[in-house]
Design a protein around this motif. Structure first.
Motif: not given
Length: 127
Positions: A61-80
């Motif tokens: 695991q690595c550290y990341y910065k969120v780069n989404a002006s409206g925020g970043l959604l957390i989802r229950s699985g790997p897909g929209t």
């Protein structure tokens, strides 16, 4: 002659990474979730100390910065198509899997974010 135990010291880089992790966890707890709410977080606070997960327990695991002006959604699985279970504010620092699945990074148990909106923070080592 008295024998004393050798004291183990951390490198300044690792010490800074731990301090940043504690600060991120504290800030997330104050804001009502975030990293502190991740079920598989690799570090947890116990007072002033940080305990790391056993070696091999988690993928890199690595550290990341969120780069989404409206925020970043957390989802229950790997897909929209998966349900939204939370979000990160723009500029937040998160700990996520270095690998991706379907363009998503795992941030915890049943917690995924789009890798397109994460930027690796290279000043922190991956764990």
């Amino acid at each position: 002659m008295t024998v004393t135990a050798a004291r183990r010291t951390m490198s300044p880089r690792r010490s800074a990474a731990r301090a940043a992790a504690v600060a991120a966890l504290s800030a997330a707890a104050l804001l009502g979730g975030g990293i502190a709410a991740q079920a598989a977080a690799p570090a947890r606070t116990t007072g002033a100390a940080v305990e790391l997960a056993p070696a091999g327990a988690l993928a890199t695991q690595c550290y990341y910065k969120v780069n989404a002006s409206g925020g970043l959604l957390i989802r229950s699985g790997p897909g929209t198509g998966y349900s939204v279970v939370g979000s990160y504010a723009n500029g937040s620092t998160i700990l996520a899997s270095s690998s991706t699945t379907n363009g998503f990074r795992k941030v915890g148990t049943n917690r995924w974010v789009s890798s397109a909106y994460t930027v690796r923070i290279t000043s922190y080592p991956c764990e």
